[in-house]
Design an enzyme around this catalytic site. Sequence first.
Site, PDB file in Angstrom:
ATOM      1  N   GLY A  26      12.155   0.034 -20.830  1.00 24.85           N
ATOM      2  CA  GLY A  26      10.913   0.730 -20.460  1.00 24.85           C
ATOM      3  C   GLY A  26      10.752   0.861 -18.956  1.00 24.85           C
ATOM      4  O   GLY A  26       9.642   0.785 -18.433  1.00 24.85           O
ATOM      5  N   GLY A  70       2.622  -7.992 -23.624  1.00 24.88           N
ATOM      6  CA  GLY A  70       1.577  -7.542 -24.546  1.00 24.88           C
ATOM      7  C   GLY A  70       0.348  -7.126 -23.780  1.00 24.88           C
ATOM      8  O   GLY A  70       0.452  -6.487 -22.719  1.00 24.88           O
ATOM      9  N   SER A  92      -4.280  -7.978 -23.324  1.00 22.47           N
ATOM     10  CA  SER A  92      -5.420  -8.846 -23.662  1.00 22.47           C
ATOM     11  C   SER A  92      -6.211  -8.322 -24.863  1.00 22.47           C
ATOM     12  O   SER A  92      -7.103  -9.015 -25.360  1.00 22.47           O
ATOM     13  CB  SER A  92      -6.348  -8.997 -22.455  1.00 22.47           C
ATOM     14  N   LYS A 104       1.120  -5.723 -31.058  1.00 20.99           N
ATOM     15  CA  LYS A 104       1.394  -6.690 -29.981  1.00 20.99           C
ATOM     16  C   LYS A 104       1.350  -8.130 -30.512  1.00 20.99           C
ATOM     17  O   LYS A 104       2.104  -8.984 -30.052  1.00 20.99           O
ATOM     18  CB  LYS A 104       0.404  -6.493 -28.834  1.00 20.99           C
ATOM     19  N   TRP A 136     -16.978   7.585 -19.162  1.00 20.76           N
ATOM     20  CA  TRP A 136     -17.134   7.440 -20.618  1.00 20.76           C
ATOM     21  C   TRP A 136     -17.961   6.194 -20.945  1.00 20.76           C
ATOM     22  O   TRP A 136     -17.811   5.148 -20.291  1.00 20.76           O
ATOM     23  CB  TRP A 136     -15.775   7.297 -21.296  1.00 20.76           C
ATOM     24  N   ARG A 148     -14.257  -5.203 -17.266  1.00 20.63           N
ATOM     25  CA  ARG A 148     -12.799  -5.309 -17.419  1.00 20.63           C
ATOM     26  C   ARG A 148     -12.239  -6.055 -16.220  1.00 20.63           C
ATOM     27  O   ARG A 148     -12.770  -5.980 -15.129  1.00 20.63           O
ATOM     28  CB  ARG A 148     -12.148  -3.912 -17.479  1.00 20.63           C
ATOM     29  N   ASP A 157     -17.400   2.536 -25.908  1.00 25.39           N
ATOM     30  CA  ASP A 157     -17.366   1.492 -24.887  1.00 25.39           C
ATOM     31  C   ASP A 157     -16.203   0.532 -25.111  1.00 25.39           C
ATOM     32  O   ASP A 157     -15.714  -0.096 -24.188  1.00 25.39           O
ATOM     33  CB  ASP A 157     -18.660   0.647 -24.946  1.00 25.39           C
TER      34      ASP A 157
END
Length: 315
Positions: A10, A106, A108, A140, A202, A209, A276
């Site tokens: 990747g 992975g 959170s 994940k 949005w 975060r 959200d």
Amino acid sequence: MKNKKIFIAGHNGMVGSSVLKTLKQKGYKNLVTINKEDLNLLDQKSVLDFLKKEKFYSVILCAAKVGGILANNNYRADFIYDNIQISSNIIKSCSETKVKKLINLGSSCIYPREAKLPIKEEYLLTGPLEYTNEPYAIAKISALKMCESFYKQNGDDFYSLMPCNLYGPGDNFNLKSSHVLPGLIHKIHLAKINNSLTFDVWGSGNPMREFLYVDDLSLMIVKCLEEINASDIYSKGISHLNVGSDDEISIKDLALLIKSIVGFTGNIIFDNSKPDGTFRKKMDNTRVKSLGFTQSKSLKDGIQKTYEWFKKNKI
Ligand code: GDP
């Protein structure tokens, strides 16, 4: 170690390209990458044949189908199928070809939507997931459990890191499929050059975060490669390691910060027709810090660097 053959799966994505750059900077000389056209990671036989031929010492599994909240929600089948397929093909082939160490990445979003905060590694699988990214999260979780199971059954030195929201050069800035930070950089930049009065954010702007500059994760991945073994993690009774950030911020404040960096003076319109997602998913970073993880880039500096990259490469 610097001459060992390492495969970065990747390498065209944001994380993979940062890992490749960081390993080169650290003096690694035998790094292998392959493009989509030459190896289909969804095809088990091709992946196994490739690993058999190359005989890697280590593999860093950054390859994944990733995207922001709308992409995850709208392309649920692709997110679960592609991610389970890619990780199971690579993990199984690593075991069969006796790869010495596999580091799997992975997110959170694997944790229960209502997990107690800050989220410790052991809170995995203690409650229902957030609906918008459930298929991705299940893929994940299956990958991290696969690494754990291969370790427990065969002793393979395979384990997983779960980073928070990552950002940086090479991110996806597509307005529909990106994560929030690159999406807002792009939107606010367009609002500025088009002399718009507003831009849309949005949801309610209230979710929180945590953001980590991608090169800080890559430095931790190199440390894992060199110093941390699967037994260091599984012996603690956990199945993976959190890699979080001290930069937790509300989406509204993030939009205001990006606005000031871009130099746009218009106003925010909140688009409540968009989801959200999870309200807060702050991870507990105690374990990774005790293993030497440090965060070198502040959110402001990181966004500035990312915006410079965006202007140079995308416009
Ligand atoms: P998440 O962390 O998996 O929920 O993924 P995102 O990074 O896509 O979204 C984080 C939060 O930012 C969600 O609450 C979104 O609704 C919100 N958000 C606000 N504006 C945007 C935007 O332009 N793009 C994206 N992707 N999210 C946005």
